[in-house]
Scaffold this motif. Sequence first.
Motif, PDB file in Angstrom:
ATOM      1  N   ALA A 105       3.453  15.203 -56.274  1.00  0.00           N
ATOM      2  CA  ALA A 105       3.783  13.790 -56.054  1.00  0.00           C
ATOM      3  C   ALA A 105       5.171  13.685 -55.433  1.00  0.00           C
ATOM      4  N   PRO A 106       5.297  12.992 -54.297  1.00  0.00           N
ATOM      5  CA  PRO A 106       6.616  12.846 -53.673  1.00  0.00           C
ATOM      6  C   PRO A 106       7.554  12.039 -54.571  1.00  0.00           C
ATOM      7  N   PRO A 107       8.851  12.331 -54.523  1.00  0.00           N
ATOM      8  CA  PRO A 107       9.816  11.563 -55.329  1.00  0.00           C
ATOM      9  C   PRO A 107       9.925  10.132 -54.795  1.00  0.00           C
ATOM     10  N   VAL A 108       9.423   9.200 -55.578  1.00  0.00           N
ATOM     11  CA  VAL A 108       9.326   7.809 -55.126  1.00  0.00           C
ATOM     12  C   VAL A 108      10.692   7.197 -54.860  1.00  0.00           C
ATOM     13  N   GLU A 109      11.693   7.533 -55.676  1.00  0.00           N
ATOM     14  CA  GLU A 109      13.025   6.951 -55.482  1.00  0.00           C
ATOM     15  C   GLU A 109      13.611   7.381 -54.138  1.00  0.00           C
ATOM     16  N   ASP A 110      13.423   8.663 -53.812  1.00  0.00           N
ATOM     17  CA  ASP A 110      13.914   9.139 -52.512  1.00  0.00           C
ATOM     18  C   ASP A 110      13.197   8.418 -51.382  1.00  0.00           C
ATOM     19  N   ILE A 111      11.909   8.187 -51.582  1.00  0.00           N
ATOM     20  CA  ILE A 111      11.120   7.502 -50.554  1.00  0.00           C
ATOM     21  C   ILE A 111      11.609   6.067 -50.392  1.00  0.00           C
ATOM     22  N   LYS A 112      11.867   5.393 -51.519  1.00  0.00           N
ATOM     23  CA  LYS A 112      12.380   4.017 -51.448  1.00  0.00           C
ATOM     24  C   LYS A 112      13.722   3.990 -50.726  1.00  0.00           C
ATOM     25  N   LYS A 113      14.567   4.967 -51.047  1.00  0.00           N
ATOM     26  CA  LYS A 113      15.880   5.046 -50.404  1.00  0.00           C
ATOM     27  C   LYS A 113      15.724   5.265 -48.898  1.00  0.00           C
ATOM     28  N   LEU A 114      14.811   6.170 -48.533  1.00  0.00           N
ATOM     29  CA  LEU A 114      14.577   6.435 -47.111  1.00  0.00           C
ATOM     30  C   LEU A 114      14.023   5.204 -46.403  1.00  0.00           C
ATOM     31  N   ARG A 115      13.134   4.481 -47.090  1.00  0.00           N
ATOM     32  CA  ARG A 115      12.594   3.260 -46.487  1.00  0.00           C
ATOM     33  C   ARG A 115      13.695   2.228 -46.274  1.00  0.00           C
ATOM     34  N   THR A 116      14.585   2.095 -47.281  1.00  0.00           N
ATOM     35  CA  THR A 116      15.702   1.148 -47.154  1.00  0.00           C
ATOM     36  C   THR A 116      16.600   1.547 -45.987  1.00  0.00           C
ATOM     37  N   GLU A 117      16.917   2.848 -45.902  1.00  0.00           N
ATOM     38  CA  GLU A 117      17.754   3.325 -44.796  1.00  0.00           C
ATOM     39  C   GLU A 117      17.063   3.091 -43.461  1.00  0.00           C
ATOM     40  N   ASN A 118      15.751   3.313 -43.435  1.00  0.00           N
ATOM     41  CA  ASN A 118      14.989   3.094 -42.206  1.00  0.00           C
ATOM     42  C   ASN A 118      15.039   1.625 -41.789  1.00  0.00           C
ATOM     43  N   GLU A 119      14.900   0.714 -42.766  1.00  0.00           N
ATOM     44  CA  GLU A 119      14.981  -0.717 -42.462  1.00  0.00           C
ATOM     45  C   GLU A 119      16.369  -1.081 -41.940  1.00  0.00           C
ATOM     46  N   GLN A 120      17.422  -0.498 -42.560  1.00  0.00           N
ATOM     47  CA  GLN A 120      18.783  -0.769 -42.101  1.00  0.00           C
ATOM     48  C   GLN A 120      18.983  -0.271 -40.674  1.00  0.00           C
ATOM     49  N   ILE A 121      18.450   0.917 -40.392  1.00  0.00           N
ATOM     50  CA  ILE A 121      18.573   1.478 -39.040  1.00  0.00           C
ATOM     51  C   ILE A 121      17.838   0.592 -38.041  1.00  0.00           C
ATOM     52  N   GLN A 122      16.656   0.104 -38.433  1.00  0.00           N
ATOM     53  CA  GLN A 122      15.900  -0.768 -37.530  1.00  0.00           C
ATOM     54  C   GLN A 122      16.646  -2.078 -37.278  1.00  0.00           C
ATOM     55  N   ARG A 123      17.266  -2.636 -38.348  1.00  0.00           N
ATOM     56  CA  ARG A 123      18.058  -3.860 -38.169  1.00  0.00           C
ATOM     57  C   ARG A 123      19.241  -3.605 -37.236  1.00  0.00           C
ATOM     58  N   LYS A 124      19.941  -2.477 -37.467  1.00  0.00           N
ATOM     59  CA  LYS A 124      21.092  -2.128 -36.628  1.00  0.00           C
ATOM     60  C   LYS A 124      20.647  -1.926 -35.183  1.00  0.00           C
TER      61      LYS A 124
END
Length: 200
Positions: A105-124
Amino acid sequence: MNRGNCAAHLFLERAVLTAGPRRLFPLLVAAALLMPVLAVAENLFVSANIDVPVRRGAGEQYKIIKMVKVSDRAELIEEKNGWAKVRFQDGVDGWLPKLLLTPIAPPVEDIKKLRTENEQIQRKNSELSMELSALKEHQDGEGDKLAACISDQNAIKAERRAAEDAGKALWFLSGGGVLLLGWLLGRLSHSPQRKKSSLR
């Protein structure tokens, strides 16, 4: 191994222990046929960091029936040419590339963090795209101003050349006029003396 697989194994184990020699052979044949199915069924997790399409068949040419996210749980049913047929917790069966599945099972917290970073990068990225568009518009405006300045400069140069040409023509005409005037004055000043000398 899931609960259904454990129950099937227990059933076969009891049947073998309680069966007589005549009934043992059919049970062994049934067990041999069921073992690959029981061995294949395992829980896997989607490991991709993007939404993954689940298809009707083993290949990209088949229609997408649903999208799954990272860490979604699925039960492996069958494998074929690098594709895996799986059943998700909502009961939907479908195919997706086997390499996108993992038994851990992938680490969900890391995935959430990566998704948040991805959203921030997309906004930037969106903000930078808007700034770039504004800079291009500004550059186009400055380019128009520069073109107007170059046009004005060329017009001034043309006027200066015309003025220089007119000045040269004026000097030429002035010089010609002075020369003509000098010649006329010279002619006029010599003419009376000749008349006087001829009278003597």
